[in-house]
Design an enzyme around this catalytic site. Structure first.
Site, PDB file in Angstrom:
ATOM      1  N   HIS A   1      58.120  17.192  45.999  1.00 13.97           N
ATOM      2  CA  HIS A   1      58.777  18.181  45.129  1.00 13.97           C
ATOM      3  C   HIS A   1      58.130  19.550  45.159  1.00 13.97           C
ATOM      4  O   HIS A   1      58.569  20.450  44.446  1.00 13.97           O
ATOM      5  CB  HIS A   1      58.788  17.707  43.677  1.00 13.97           C
ATOM      6  CG  HIS A   1      59.628  16.503  43.437  1.00 13.97           C
ATOM      7  ND1 HIS A   1      60.958  16.583  43.104  1.00 13.97           N
ATOM      8  CD2 HIS A   1      59.332  15.192  43.513  1.00 13.97           C
ATOM      9  CE1 HIS A   1      61.445  15.358  42.954  1.00 13.97           C
ATOM     10  NE2 HIS A   1      60.471  14.496  43.197  1.00 13.97           N
TER      11      HIS A   1
ATOM     12  N   LYS B   1      57.664  31.618  39.884  1.00 17.18           N
ATOM     13  CA  LYS B   1      59.047  31.718  39.392  1.00 17.18           C
ATOM     14  C   LYS B   1      59.385  33.155  38.979  1.00 17.18           C
ATOM     15  O   LYS B   1      60.528  33.499  38.760  1.00 17.18           O
ATOM     16  CB  LYS B   1      59.266  30.760  38.228  1.00 17.18           C
ATOM     17  CG  LYS B   1      59.156  29.282  38.629  1.00 17.18           C
ATOM     18  CD  LYS B   1      59.356  28.363  37.435  1.00 17.18           C
ATOM     19  CE  LYS B   1      59.066  26.897  37.736  1.00 17.18           C
ATOM     20  NZ  LYS B   1      60.164  26.222  38.454  1.00 17.18           N
TER      21      LYS B   1
ATOM     22  N   LYS C   1      72.807  23.736  37.019  1.00 19.64           N
ATOM     23  CA  LYS C   1      73.389  23.557  35.680  1.00 19.64           C
ATOM     24  C   LYS C   1      74.083  24.836  35.240  1.00 19.64           C
ATOM     25  O   LYS C   1      75.183  24.809  34.673  1.00 19.64           O
ATOM     26  CB  LYS C   1      72.288  23.182  34.669  1.00 19.64           C
ATOM     27  CG  LYS C   1      71.685  21.811  34.934  1.00 19.64           C
ATOM     28  CD  LYS C   1      70.362  21.580  34.213  1.00 19.64           C
ATOM     29  CE  LYS C   1      69.628  20.422  34.878  1.00 19.64           C
ATOM     30  NZ  LYS C   1      68.233  20.295  34.468  1.00 19.64           N
TER      31      LYS C   1
ATOM     32  N   LYS D   1      62.986  28.124  32.241  1.00 26.93           N
ATOM     33  CA  LYS D   1      62.260  27.223  33.133  1.00 26.93           C
ATOM     34  C   LYS D   1      60.791  27.319  32.773  1.00 26.93           C
ATOM     35  O   LYS D   1      60.399  28.186  31.984  1.00 26.93           O
ATOM     36  CB  LYS D   1      62.472  27.631  34.597  1.00 26.93           C
ATOM     37  CG  LYS D   1      62.236  29.129  34.861  1.00 26.93           C
ATOM     38  CD  LYS D   1      62.525  29.525  36.297  1.00 26.93           C
ATOM     39  CE  LYS D   1      63.983  29.743  36.597  1.00 26.93           C
ATOM     40  NZ  LYS D   1      64.534  28.822  37.552  1.00 26.93           N
ATOM     41  N   ARG D   2      59.962  26.415  33.348  1.00 25.96           N
ATOM     42  CA  ARG D   2      58.526  26.547  33.126  1.00 25.96           C
ATOM     43  C   ARG D   2      58.069  27.960  33.502  1.00 25.96           C
ATOM     44  O   ARG D   2      58.625  28.576  34.407  1.00 25.96           O
ATOM     45  CB  ARG D   2      57.773  25.511  33.970  1.00 25.96           C
ATOM     46  CG  ARG D   2      57.872  24.096  33.437  1.00 25.96           C
ATOM     47  CD  ARG D   2      57.259  23.959  32.066  1.00 25.96           C
ATOM     48  NE  ARG D   2      55.818  24.027  32.107  1.00 25.96           N
ATOM     49  CZ  ARG D   2      55.012  22.996  31.895  1.00 25.96           C
ATOM     50  NH1 ARG D   2      55.515  21.808  31.568  1.00 25.96           N
ATOM     51  NH2 ARG D   2      53.702  23.122  31.951  1.00 25.96           N
TER      52      ARG D   2
ATOM     53  N   THR E   1      66.916  23.043  39.707  1.00 29.15           N
ATOM     54  CA  THR E   1      68.094  22.286  39.261  1.00 29.15           C
ATOM     55  C   THR E   1      68.760  23.030  38.110  1.00 29.15           C
ATOM     56  O   THR E   1      69.969  22.891  37.904  1.00 29.15           O
ATOM     57  CB  THR E   1      67.704  20.862  38.807  1.00 29.15           C
ATOM     58  OG1 THR E   1      66.527  20.940  38.015  1.00 29.15           O
ATOM     59  CG2 THR E   1      67.459  19.961  39.999  1.00 29.15           C
TER      60      THR E   1
END
Ligand code: 26Q
Length: 849
Positions: free
Chosen positions: A383, A580, A686, A574-575, A682
């Site tokens: 992952h 990110k 969504k 998100k985290r 992911t």
């Protein structure tokens, strides 16, 4: 008016929901079902909680109602189990240290097709359904993407009738509760189990011993000798099952979670001699194993307790799997024909030596016979390629905790290196790179290599990520085993992320694409031809507007700020992690704020920037990013000069439950990681599925989303993964030059550094901004201008609401591929070799060969 008041007996009526309405027929049979539900709930309340309706709390009602729903799951559970046993079907087990399942009430009811009936029954009993549902704790037994993927996969496996289930740890405390105090993140323990959990079945009789420590001995055996492990510590693993029911309720699989327990509840001798605390030492040490989830999502916090957790759940799970197998088939020689075990990242990769140990040491299978069985049974999903997230354990720690496993790993490594030597004779660099032992900085066991070598298939989670696996971290192992790495692009369960989270949109999609779309999402493509239809656009926009109003209420409740539901809702949820790049979004926010102040009368569009996410407690930079978001919010939200054109919201304690409100309300989805660093994502799926447009880099599954929804219907900007890699390799990334050439960025950085957002405190964000001026490892400065320009292009599109609505419909139309049913079908076909339920496979045409 509550739902029951809108219902009439015996004819089609409307049952109201948050956003929209659908006709529901209550037939006479339903009447029977309704009164059965009502009387069962009342008797649960009476018999289990010892309360009658007049004094029951919302939580009492929830526990009673959930127990009644649970009874109905048991039926489908036992029925599918009977069929599976009778047919001797192959089972698939998903081993994961994380399952981010969230709440189950609506999930269970809607998959059983009982949602309307329960809503009506509880309404008749005078229960405030929304308040009741809010008492269900959000089960956060995971950190982020990896844990939520495991939960979506469990649901899809049950839907597709794949027998098996999940194995993990029943943490007393899941992911911490995030509180924002003066803009800083604070962590508090989360207590999802503080009240009775109506979903779980404690299996007091399913208990296994798990051993640690001690030494190994060679003992004579059948003319030769064999190894025996003499451990010096034993912990018990006690099973708890959560039922995971598939769509339509045809199948259910257990999620079996292990709780750690000391063999003896206390040391009576110590207690009797007055050492009351010391008497509990062993119990505390044993039970620490299942006390708390490791709250890190991308750093391998290489602590002993983590390795104990990993071995604890793998050992208990394998004992359970093999006991069931032997009960049915007698021995282990055909294991891979009956059992497939999927390792969710490297966290369970101790399964490789543990399965060898069980076969060879305990069942007396010859080593050379055992190895192909292990390899054909196991497979491994990677992952992340982030170097700091790749697990490796110091050999001395491993030897002390699991001495027999260390020996087995050496033997596996010797065989493996022999294979490598035959294929690449004389290539020492190759040997060092594929070895299971990293000799570079003290000796470490490489858990990724171990999982790779022990598995017949190794998969990445998006096409780009799989490609990078082959080229980077696993390049040499790939050269050795060129057929082993395969791609399985992630997916999400549409049941939770569309049907339950967004019932109004679901009804619209059923109207346009036919009700069959619920079972066959490829029919979403019908939207494509109608995306220009003004009436359809208006309906979709009205649904989005209602969802945004609901989110606005949540924002007002949680942070006390009013936002305009007609503004563009721009979300990054998100985290919090440097790769990110929430920081890129924040710098663009500051630049936009400056631009609005400079030209207040331009036709700016009103925008609400919504952030949510948790930072690992020890991740200083990520916690600073949260503080910066809150400092910027405090300034921007109170500046009358910008007339509310820009609002910045940081929603605390992001979890599955609040995602279910945010996602249906989003207009713009921020997927802006440094290209090459987000394995898949992911949340991106969504949000698109719920009609948000994506602004993103060519990273992870964004690449495939662009292919499926149309490159022209998504806002892609910035460096590609290849360009990022080239800059890194050549050392040509020059943040100073980038900043020099980007005046808006330069300005924003200077302001933050000067303390303009931190009440004059010039120290606060020094390290954060200093990193950008220094190495800027995540290439924020390189992508800034392209990102800013893309956001202004997005402003332009927002000015044309018809165009925006058309793009939103086109995005939804292209999302069928990202159903976790499609992912699971691919795993079933290419990795597990198990059949799936339906004869018809609506995804066949989409699955890449
Ligand atoms: C390892 C050792 C010790 C402590 C913690 C860890 C640890 C825990 C969790 C390491 C990594 C994780 C989680 C990784 C993760 O969530 N990866 C995400 O997986 C998603 C599902 O495939 C992808 O969509 C995301 O892109 C990826 O970041």
């Amino acid at each position: 008016m509550n739902d029951s008041q809108t219902r009439q007996r015996g004819k089609a009526v409307h049952i109201s929901t948050a956003a929209g309405a659908a006709p529901v027929v209550i037939s006479p049979q339903d009447e029977e079902a309704l009164s059965a539900i009502k009387s069962e709930v009342l008797s649960r309340l009476l018999l289990a909680a010892a309360k009658d309706a007049s004094i029951a709390t919302q939580r009492d009602w929830f526990v009673a109602a959930a127990s009644v729903a649970r009874d109905r799951v048991i039926r489908s559970w036992l029925a599918s189990e009977r069929v599976n046993v009778a047919a001797g079907r192959k089972r698939v087990y998903y081993l994961s240290l994380e399952f981010l399942i969230g709440r189950l009430f609506t999930d269970v009811l809607s998959n059983l097709g009982l949602k309307e009936a329960f809503d009506a029954a509880l309404g008749d009993l005078g229960v405030d359904l929304n308040r009741m549902r809010d008492t269900e704790p959000d089960a956060a037994l995971g950190n982020g993407g990896l844990g939520r993927l495991a939960a979506c996969f469990m649901e899809s496996m049950a839907t597709l009738g794949i027998p098996g289930g999940g194995y993990g740890i029943r943490y007393d405390h899941g992911l911490f509760r995030q509180v924002i105090k003066d803009g800083w993140q604070q962590e508090y323990p989360e207590t999802w189990l503080s009240f009775a959990n109506p979903w779980e079945f404690g299996r007091a009789e399913v208990v296994y011993d798990v051993h640690f420590g001690g030494h190994t001995e060679m003992v004579p055996s059948r003319g030769g000798e064999r190894a025996v492990w003499r451990p010096d510590e034993t912990v018990e693993a006690v099973a708890f099952d959560l039922p995971i029911v598939g769509f339509h309720g045809h199948h259910a699989n257990p999620l079996r979670l292990w709780s750690a327990r000391a063999v003896d509840p206390l040391r009576l001798d110590a207690f009797n001699s007055g050492d009351h605390v010391g008497a509990l030492n062993e119990q505390v040490r044993a039970e620490a194993i299942s006390k708390v989830l490791y709250p890190s999502d991308a750093t391998a916090a290489g602590r002993e307790l983590r390795l104990r957790q990993e071995y604890f759940f793998v050992s208990a799970s394998l004992q359970d799997i093999l006991r069931r197998h032997i009960e049915t088939f007698g021995d282990l020689h055909a294991l891979p024909e009956q059992v497939a075990i999927q390792l969710n990242d490297t966290h369970p990769s101790i399964a490789v030596p543990e399965l060898m140990r069980i076969l060879v040491d305990i069942h007396g299978v010859a080593w050379d016979e055992a190895w192909p069985l292990v390899n054909a049974t196991l497979s491994y999903t990677n992952h992340t390629l982030l170097p700091e997230a790749l697990e490796s354990w110091p050999v001395p720690l491993f030897e002390r905790l699991l001495p027999r496993h260390q020996q087995i790993i050496y033997r596996i490594n010797a065989d493996h290196l022999n294979v490598a030597k035959r294929k690449f004779p004389g290539d020492d660099a190759m040997m060092a790179s594929v070895s299971l032992i990293d000799e570079n900085d003290g000796r470490h066991v490489r858990m990724g290599h171990l999982a790779f070598v022990g598995s017949h298939r190794v998969n990445g989670v998006s096409a780009l990520h799989t490609d990078l696996m082959r080229k980077t971290v696993f390049r040499d192992l790939h050269a050795l085993y060129p057929d082993r790495i395969v791609n399985k692009t992630n997916g999400i369960t549409f049941r939770r992320w569309l049907y339950q989270a967004n019932p109004a949109l679901t009804r619209l999609l059923c109207d346009v694409c036919g009700g069959e779309v619920l079972d066959d999402p490829s029919r979403l493509a019908h939207l494509r031809g109608q995306s220009g239809d003004a009436a359809l656009q208006d309906r979709a926009s009205a649904i989005k507007r209602a969802n945004k109003a609901a989110l606005s209420n949540m924002i007002a409740e949680q942070v006390g700020i009013r936002v305009d539901p007609d503004a563009l809702f721009d979300v990054q949820i998100k985290r919090i992690h440097e790769y990110k790049r929430q920081l890129l979004n924040l710098l663009e926010t500051v630049a936009l704020y400056n631009a609005i102040r400079l030209e207040p009368d331009r036709a700016w569009i009103p925008r609400v920037k919504i952030f949510a996410g948790k930072a690992a407690a020890s991740y200083t930079q990520a916690k600073l990013i949260i503080k910066l978001a809150n400092d910027i919010a405090a300034m921007v939200n109170t500046d009358p000069q910008i007339r509310g054109l820009l609002k910045v919201i940081f929603l605390p304690n992001y979890n599955v439950t609040c995602a279910e409100t945010i996602i249906p309300a989003a207009d713009l989805s921020e997927q802006i990681s440094t290209a090459g660093m987000e394995a898949s994502g992911t949340g991106n799926m969504k949000l698109s599925l719920n009609g948000a447009l994506t602004v993103g880099t060519y990273d992870g599954a964004n690449v495939e989303i662009a292919e499926h929804v149309g490159r022209e219907n998504i806002f892609i900007f910035g460096l590609t993964a290849e360009e990022v890699a080239a800059r890194r390799q050549a050392g040509t990334h020059d943040p100073a030059a980038e900043i020099e050439n980007a005046p808006m960025l330069r300005n924003a950085l200077a302001q933050i550094e000067s303390g303009a957002y931190s009440g004059g405190d010039a120290e606060r964000f020094k390290s954060l901004i200093g990193n950008l001026r220094g190495k800027d490892h995540y290439m924020v400065t390189a992508d800034f201008d392209a990102y800013y320009a893309m956001q202004r292009h997005i402003d332009e599109v927002w000015h044309r609401p018809r165009e925006w609505a058309r793009l939103a419909l086109l995005n939804i139309a292209g999302m069928a591929y990202f159903s976790s049913d499609r992912s699971i079908r691919e795993y079933a076909e290419d990795i597990w070799d198990v059949p799936v339920e339906e004869v018809l496979n609506p995804y066949r045409a989409m699955i890449a060969v």
